[in-house]
Design an enzyme around this catalytic site. Sequence first.
Site, PDB file in Angstrom:
ATOM      1  N   HIS A   1     -11.291   5.670  -8.050  1.00  0.00           N
ATOM      2  CA  HIS A   1     -12.117   6.353  -9.050  1.00  0.00           C
ATOM      3  C   HIS A   1     -13.290   7.085  -8.388  1.00  0.00           C
ATOM      4  O   HIS A   1     -13.547   8.256  -8.677  1.00  0.00           O
ATOM      5  CB  HIS A   1     -12.636   5.334 -10.067  1.00  0.00           C
ATOM      6  CG  HIS A   1     -13.546   5.926 -11.092  1.00  0.00           C
ATOM      7  ND1 HIS A   1     -13.097   6.421 -12.293  1.00  0.00           N
ATOM      8  CD2 HIS A   1     -14.889   6.132 -11.080  1.00  0.00           C
ATOM      9  CE1 HIS A   1     -14.127   6.901 -12.977  1.00  0.00           C
ATOM     10  NE2 HIS A   1     -15.234   6.739 -12.261  1.00  0.00           N
ATOM     11  N   GLU A   2     -13.981   6.412  -7.494  1.00  0.00           N
ATOM     12  CA  GLU A   2     -15.159   7.030  -6.864  1.00  0.00           C
ATOM     13  C   GLU A   2     -14.749   8.175  -5.939  1.00  0.00           C
ATOM     14  O   GLU A   2     -15.392   9.222  -5.906  1.00  0.00           O
ATOM     15  CB  GLU A   2     -15.963   5.971  -6.094  1.00  0.00           C
ATOM     16  CG  GLU A   2     -16.609   4.930  -6.996  1.00  0.00           C
ATOM     17  CD  GLU A   2     -17.498   5.548  -8.080  1.00  0.00           C
ATOM     18  OE1 GLU A   2     -18.190   6.545  -7.789  1.00  0.00           O
ATOM     19  OE2 GLU A   2     -17.481   5.059  -9.209  1.00  0.00           O
TER      20      GLU A   2
ATOM     21  N   HIS B   1     -14.081  11.272  -7.929  1.00  0.00           N
ATOM     22  CA  HIS B   1     -15.276  12.067  -8.276  1.00  0.00           C
ATOM     23  C   HIS B   1     -15.580  13.063  -7.158  1.00  0.00           C
ATOM     24  O   HIS B   1     -15.915  14.224  -7.406  1.00  0.00           O
ATOM     25  CB  HIS B   1     -16.497  11.164  -8.463  1.00  0.00           C
ATOM     26  CG  HIS B   1     -16.640  10.583  -9.837  1.00  0.00           C
ATOM     27  ND1 HIS B   1     -16.596  11.328 -10.984  1.00  0.00           N
ATOM     28  CD2 HIS B   1     -16.846   9.291 -10.243  1.00  0.00           C
ATOM     29  CE1 HIS B   1     -16.770  10.538 -12.036  1.00  0.00           C
ATOM     30  NE2 HIS B   1     -16.904   9.291 -11.609  1.00  0.00           N
TER      31      HIS B   1
ATOM     32  N   GLU C   1     -15.630  11.477 -16.106  1.00  0.00           N
ATOM     33  CA  GLU C   1     -15.152  10.100 -15.991  1.00  0.00           C
ATOM     34  C   GLU C   1     -13.641  10.027 -16.234  1.00  0.00           C
ATOM     35  O   GLU C   1     -12.913   9.346 -15.529  1.00  0.00           O
ATOM     36  CB  GLU C   1     -15.882   9.199 -16.994  1.00  0.00           C
ATOM     37  CG  GLU C   1     -17.274   8.805 -16.542  1.00  0.00           C
ATOM     38  CD  GLU C   1     -17.252   8.179 -15.166  1.00  0.00           C
ATOM     39  OE1 GLU C   1     -16.473   7.243 -14.942  1.00  0.00           O
ATOM     40  OE2 GLU C   1     -17.986   8.659 -14.300  1.00  0.00           O
TER      41      GLU C   1
HETATM   42 ZN   LIG Z   1     -17.134   7.517 -12.478  1.00  0.00          ZN
END
Ligand SMILES: [Zn+2]
Length: 269
Positions: free
Chosen positions: A134-135, A138, A195
């Site tokens: 997830h990070e 980004h 997100e």
């Molecule tokens: Zn996030």
Amino acid sequence: MKKIVLVLVIFLTVAACKVNPFTGKKVLNFYPNSQVFPMAFAQYDQFLTENNVIENSADSKMITKVGQRISSAAERWLVANGYPGYLKDYKWEYNLVKDETVNAWCMPGGKIVFYTGILPITQTERGVAVVMGHEVAHALADHGAQRMSAGTLQQIGAVAGNVAIQDPNKRNMFNQAYGLGSNVLGMLPFSRSHETEADRIGLQIMAIAGYNPDEAAQLWKRMKANSGGQAPPEFMSTHPSNDTRINNLTEWAPAAKQEAAKFGVTKFQ
Ligand SMILES: [Zn+2]
């Protein structure tokens, strides 16, 4: 003068839109890697000197291992999709710091930090892979640079009549966009759409890396359980866990496995 500003804003918006391979979308980003990355690398190094970096523990080795698998999966995906060399300016680095804050982040250019406080929630290597995916997503989707760009446009709008774009004070912009400085990152929540993008991209990357994407929904359920009660920790306030997110991740997991199969990955850890 307002007209000039408006024209400038439109020009910058059009000139700075490029398609991101991970999202397939045209996004506003007029800060090239060559500008953003050196600032990120310097901030990262400073963060490491000011925090308690854990080296050569079982956990820190595991963080590095997961990070390497995730970044290598991202690179394989890019090559397969016609973007070789897309990550050439990245300088991947994975560190674990001793800090009970529930947090993890990836700065532009692949500079990653996990806090020991998030480990009770990730629980396993697979859980770490969810957060890592997830990070990293980004960063790959240039969400931070987009936030900087949006901030610049806001600033131009705010100073209409005083065309300050010639000296946008980029370092300050950067610090604001990434919430860096004393607070280090993550203080500014990403938008909900960012997100969602990071969830979807992260899920695919973790699957290509050989981690079972079914874990993602479980991880965010644990996050949700953990955020109850008192003031939510930093990560939870900037990454609100909700039922929509958990439902999305559950729904997308089969597609992530199918994507992984294209890379010969059919068994998941
Ligand atoms: Zn996030």
